[in-house]
Design an enzyme around this catalytic site. Structure first.
Site, PDB file in Angstrom:
ATOM      1  N   ARG A 234       0.929  -1.303   0.068  1.00 31.65           N
ATOM      2  CA  ARG A 234      -0.127  -0.069   0.064  1.00 31.65           C
ATOM      3  C   ARG A 234       0.927   1.275  -0.011  1.00 31.65           C
ATOM      4  NH1 ARG A 234      -3.779  -2.949  -1.278  1.00 31.65           N
ATOM      5  NH2 ARG A 234      -5.632  -3.026  -0.074  1.00 31.65           N
ATOM      6  N   GLU A 263      -4.668   7.353  -5.429  1.00 33.04           N
ATOM      7  CA  GLU A 263      -4.858   6.400  -6.782  1.00 33.04           C
ATOM      8  C   GLU A 263      -6.343   6.282  -7.148  1.00 33.04           C
ATOM      9  OE1 GLU A 263      -4.796   1.991  -5.698  1.00 33.04           O
ATOM     10  OE2 GLU A 263      -2.818   2.779  -5.317  1.00 33.04           O
ATOM     11  N   HIS A 281      -1.873  -0.347  -9.772  1.00 36.14           N
ATOM     12  CA  HIS A 281      -2.423  -1.465  -8.758  1.00 36.14           C
ATOM     13  C   HIS A 281      -3.213  -2.390  -9.413  1.00 36.14           C
ATOM     14  CE1 HIS A 281      -4.447  -1.341  -4.497  1.00 36.14           C
ATOM     15  NE2 HIS A 281      -4.061  -2.500  -4.950  1.00 36.14           N
TER      16      HIS A 281
HETATM   17  C1  8YV Z   1      -6.846  -5.779  -5.433  1.00 30.81           C
HETATM   18  C2  8YV Z   1      -5.466  -5.290  -3.474  1.00 30.81           C
HETATM   19  O1  8YV Z   1      -6.402  -5.119  -6.510  1.00 30.81           O
HETATM   20  O2  8YV Z   1      -5.650  -7.517  -2.504  1.00 30.81           O
HETATM   21  C3  8YV Z   1      -5.558  -6.301  -2.317  1.00 30.81           C
HETATM   22  O3  8YV Z   1      -5.808  -5.758  -1.135  1.00 30.81           O
HETATM   23  O4  8YV Z   1      -5.078  -4.208  -3.337  1.00 30.81           O
HETATM   24  C4  8YV Z   1      -5.516  -5.843  -4.740  1.00 30.81           C
HETATM   25  O5  8YV Z   1      -5.242  -7.347  -4.674  1.00 30.81           O
HETATM   26  C5  8YV Z   1      -7.953  -4.805  -4.873  1.00 30.81           C
HETATM   27  O6  8YV Z   1      -8.353  -4.982  -3.491  1.00 30.81           O
HETATM   28  C6  8YV Z   1      -9.319  -5.125  -5.858  1.00 30.81           C
HETATM   29  O7  8YV Z   1      -9.902  -4.187  -5.577  1.00 30.81           O
END
Ligand code: 8YV
Length: 315
Positions: A234, A263, A281
Site C-alpha cells: 500500500r 490513486e 494497482h
Molecule cells: C486488489 C489489493 O487489486 O488484495 C488487495 O488488497 O489491493 C488488490 O489485490 C484490490 O483489492 C481489488 O479491488
C-alpha cells in the site's frame, strides 16, 4: 426466505456480479449520484457489505448501516476497513488471502526486472527507430546474484523471496519476528539496516496505522543512489514526499510502484520522473486470480448467511 440485502461499494466483473445478484439483493453504492441519500434509503436495510481492498468500509458508512453484520473484502488488504467500528458492533470481516499471493509476487518480481533492465525504454527504443538510428540500447543493471531485501515476510513477501532465490540473489528480510521457515534468508529487525544492505527493496508488508510511512526518509536514503524500491503493498507504507524528493535528486536510484497515495490520481511529480516504473494497482489483476477472489468474496457471504463458519475471517 428473503435474500439478504448487501451494500456493494465498488464494481465487480460480470462473472461476479451475476451470481451476487442471484444470491443477494445488491445495492450499488458506487453508482449512486447522491451517496448520502442512497445511504439514508438503503443503509437501514442492509445486513452485509461487499467491498474492495482499496475501497474498504469507513466508520461513516458503517454507522449508516445499523443492521450491518458482515463485510466481505475483495482483496487481501483490509486496511481501508475501519476495524474499530466493526469490533464495536461485532461486525464480521473477511478478505481474500492466498488466492492472489503468487500473482502479486509475480508482478513485483516482474517490476524489478523491467525497471532494472530498462525494458520500458527498450521497447520505445525499438518502436521509435532509435535502435536503427542511434545504435545499441544503453547498458542497464544486473539483477541475478545481487541483494534483495524484503520488508514484511508474510504470504506475499515469502513468495517474492522464493522467486528471488531462483535468480541466485542474496535475500534478507525485515519482520517483527524471525520466521522459522526462512532459515536460508538473513533476518534483519531494522528496516534501515535492511535498506543499507540491499540493492532491491521490496515493500510487501500489510498496511496498518502501525506501518504508516515505515519506509521513511532514513530508509530511502539508506537504499541510496544504486538502490531500487519496489512497492506492491500500500502507498501508505511509504513517505511519498520523501520518495519523490529522493528520486528527483538522485539520492534514490529508482522505484517500481503499483500503488499510490490518492490513486488513481497519483502525484503528478511521478509522471515527470524517468527513473520510476508506474503500474496501475494491478498486482492481483489476472483473470484467474480475480475469479478466485470473487468466488471467495461470495463464499464468505454465503457461509455467513447460512450460519456456517467464515472461510477467511479477519474479524
Ligand atoms: C486488489 C489489493 O487489486 O488484495 C488487495 O488488497 O489491493 C488488490 O489485490 C484490490 O483489492 C481489488 O479491488
Amino acid at each position: 426466505m428473503p435474500k439478504p440485502e448487501i451494500i456493494q461499494m465498488g464494481s465487480y466483473p460480470d462473472w461476479d456480479q451475476k451470481p451476487l445478484d442471484e444470491a443477494f439483493v445488491m445495492h450499488r453504492y458506487f453508482e449512486a449520484a447522491d451517496k448520502a441519500a442512497f445511504l439514508a434509503e438503503v443503509g437501514p436495510r442492509v445486513r452485509g457489505m461487499a467491498t474492495r481492498g482499496e475501497l474498504g468500509a469507513s466508520a461513516e458508512v458503517i454507522a449508516a448501516c445499523p443492521k450491518l453484520e458482515v463485510i466481505s473484502v475483495y482483496g487481501v488488504g483490509y486496511d481501508a476497513v475501519n476495524l474499530d467500528a466493526c469490533r464495536a458492533r461485532g461486525i464480521r470481516v473477511t478478505n481474500t488471502p492466498d488466492v492472489l499471493t503468487k500473482d502479486v509476487a509475480d508482478l513485483g518480481v516482474g517490476m524489478m526486472l523491467m525497471q532494472a533492465r530498462g525494458m520500458n525504454g527498450a521497447e520505445a527504443w525499438v518502436r521509435d527507430g532509435s535502435w536503427a538510428s542511434r545504435g545499441g540500447y544503453p547498458l542497464q543493471r544486473r539483477v541475478w546474484g545481487r541483494r534483495a531485501g524484503i520488508l514484511g515476510l508474510g504470504r506475499i513477501g515469502h513468495e517474492v523471496a522464493l522467486r528471488l532465490e531462483g535468480f541466485g540473489m542474496d535475500v534478507a528480510y525485515c519482520n517483527p519476528t524471525p520466521k522459522e521457515y526462512a532459515k536460508n534468508w538473513t533476518y534483519m529487525p531494522d528496516p534501515v539496516a535492511l535498506a543499507d544492505w540491499a540493492d532491491f527493496y521490496f515493500v510487501t508488508l500489510a498496511a496498518s496505522a502501525a506501518t504508516r510511512h515505515i519506509v521513511d526518509r532514513r530508509v530511502i536514503e539508506a537504499l541510496g543512489p544504486e538502490g531500487m524500491l519496489i512497492n506492491i503493498s500500500r502507498a501508505a507504507n511509504i513517505d511519498e514526499e520523501a520518495l519523490l524528493d529522493a528520486l528527483e535528486s538522485g539520492r534514490l536510484g529508482s522505484a517500481a510502484l503499483d500503488v499510490f497515495e490518492g490513486e488513481p490520481k497519483l502525484n503528478p511529480r511521478f509522471l515527470a520522473l524517468p527513473n520510476v516504473l508506474l503500474q496501475p494497482h494491478h498486482a492481483s489483476g489476472t483473470v484467474e486470480t480475480r475469479k478466485a477472489m470473487g468466488q471467495l468474496l461470495r463464499d464468505n457471504l454465503t457461509a455467513y448467511f447460512a450460519g456456517n463458519p467464515l472461510l477467511t475471517p479477519v474479524l
